[in-house]
Design an enzyme around this catalytic site. Structure first.
Site, PDB file in Angstrom:
ATOM      1  N   ASP A  30      12.823   5.522   3.291  1.00 23.60           N
ATOM      2  CA  ASP A  30      13.078   4.400   2.480  1.00 23.60           C
ATOM      3  C   ASP A  30      13.917   4.506   1.205  1.00 23.60           C
ATOM      4  O   ASP A  30      14.297   5.655   0.949  1.00 23.60           O
ATOM      5  CB  ASP A  30      11.533   4.490   1.731  1.00 23.60           C
ATOM      6  N   ASN A  86       0.368  -1.035   3.594  1.00 20.52           N
ATOM      7  CA  ASN A  86      -0.067  -1.982   2.758  1.00 20.52           C
ATOM      8  C   ASN A  86       0.021  -3.304   3.383  1.00 20.52           C
ATOM      9  O   ASN A  86       0.713  -3.781   4.135  1.00 20.52           O
ATOM     10  CB  ASN A  86       1.071  -2.094   1.492  1.00 20.52           C
ATOM     11  N   GLY A  92      -0.127  -4.615  -1.954  1.00 19.03           N
ATOM     12  CA  GLY A  92       1.055  -4.067  -2.365  1.00 19.03           C
ATOM     13  C   GLY A  92       2.035  -4.462  -1.523  1.00 19.03           C
ATOM     14  O   GLY A  92       3.357  -3.643  -1.626  1.00 19.03           O
ATOM     15  N   SER A  94       5.443  -5.746   0.406  1.00 17.85           N
ATOM     16  CA  SER A  94       6.573  -6.538  -0.277  1.00 17.85           C
ATOM     17  C   SER A  94       7.531  -6.737   0.877  1.00 17.85           C
ATOM     18  O   SER A  94       8.332  -7.932   0.667  1.00 17.85           O
ATOM     19  CB  SER A  94       7.355  -5.581  -1.239  1.00 17.85           C
ATOM     20  N   HIS A  99       4.894  -2.042   8.640  1.00 21.11           N
ATOM     21  CA  HIS A  99       5.597  -0.644   8.680  1.00 21.11           C
ATOM     22  C   HIS A  99       4.503   0.176   7.987  1.00 21.11           C
ATOM     23  O   HIS A  99       3.630   0.059   7.253  1.00 21.11           O
ATOM     24  CB  HIS A  99       6.742  -0.860   7.686  1.00 21.11           C
ATOM     25  N   HIS A 101       4.135   3.788   6.119  1.00 26.59           N
ATOM     26  CA  HIS A 101       4.990   4.561   5.298  1.00 26.59           C
ATOM     27  C   HIS A 101       4.262   5.877   5.361  1.00 26.59           C
ATOM     28  O   HIS A 101       3.196   6.517   5.478  1.00 26.59           O
ATOM     29  CB  HIS A 101       4.350   4.360   3.762  1.00 26.59           C
TER      30      HIS A 101
END
Ligand code: AMP
Length: 113
Positions: A30, A86, A92, A94, A99, A101
């Site tokens: 990231d 998310n 949250g 974006s 994906h 995390h």
């Protein structure tokens, strides 16, 4: 529909620090890490978010989790790690390209904000 930023990484149109790639997914660091290790595991198939996945995506979703676990082992996250997905504005999200995390390398707190 314009390409997502993650699709551009998959297509090598923008750079990323790639840690894993196979037929079904790509994983890279990231750009704004929230922990010493912060990797995103992204399916090559464009699934916008987990809430829009279908039974046809079952193998892909499983593959993302298994891959995240393998990367955690490769990055020596023996003390533990967290996987986060998310979904939508309240979640949250974006980037509208599913994906996972992978966060680790420090003590993570719970509940998240
Ligand atoms: P989310 O908020 O769950 O949709 O996560 C999107 C993540 O993508 C954020 O943690 C961003 O820092 C990360 N991100 C955005 N652009 C890039 C990029 N070009 N390379 C790597 N990570 C990115």
């Amino acid at each position: 529909m314009p390409k997502t930023i993650f699709q551009k990484i998959i297509d090598r149109e923008i750079p990323a620090k790639i840690v894993h790639e196979d037929e079904h997914c790509i994983a890279f660091h990231d750009v704004q890490p929230e922990a010493p290790v912060h990797v995103l595991v992204v399916p090559k198939k464009l699934i916008a978010r987990v809430g829009e996945a279908t039974t046809q995506d079952e193998a892909t979703l499983g593959h993302l989790l298994l891959t995240a676990g393998n990367i955690a082992r490769e990055l020596n996250l023996d003390a533990g790690f967290r996987l986060v997905i998310n979904n939508g504005p309240h979640g949250g999200e974006s980037v509208p390209h599913l994906h996972v995390h992978l966060l680790g390398g420090r003590q993570l707190t719970w509940p998240s904000g």
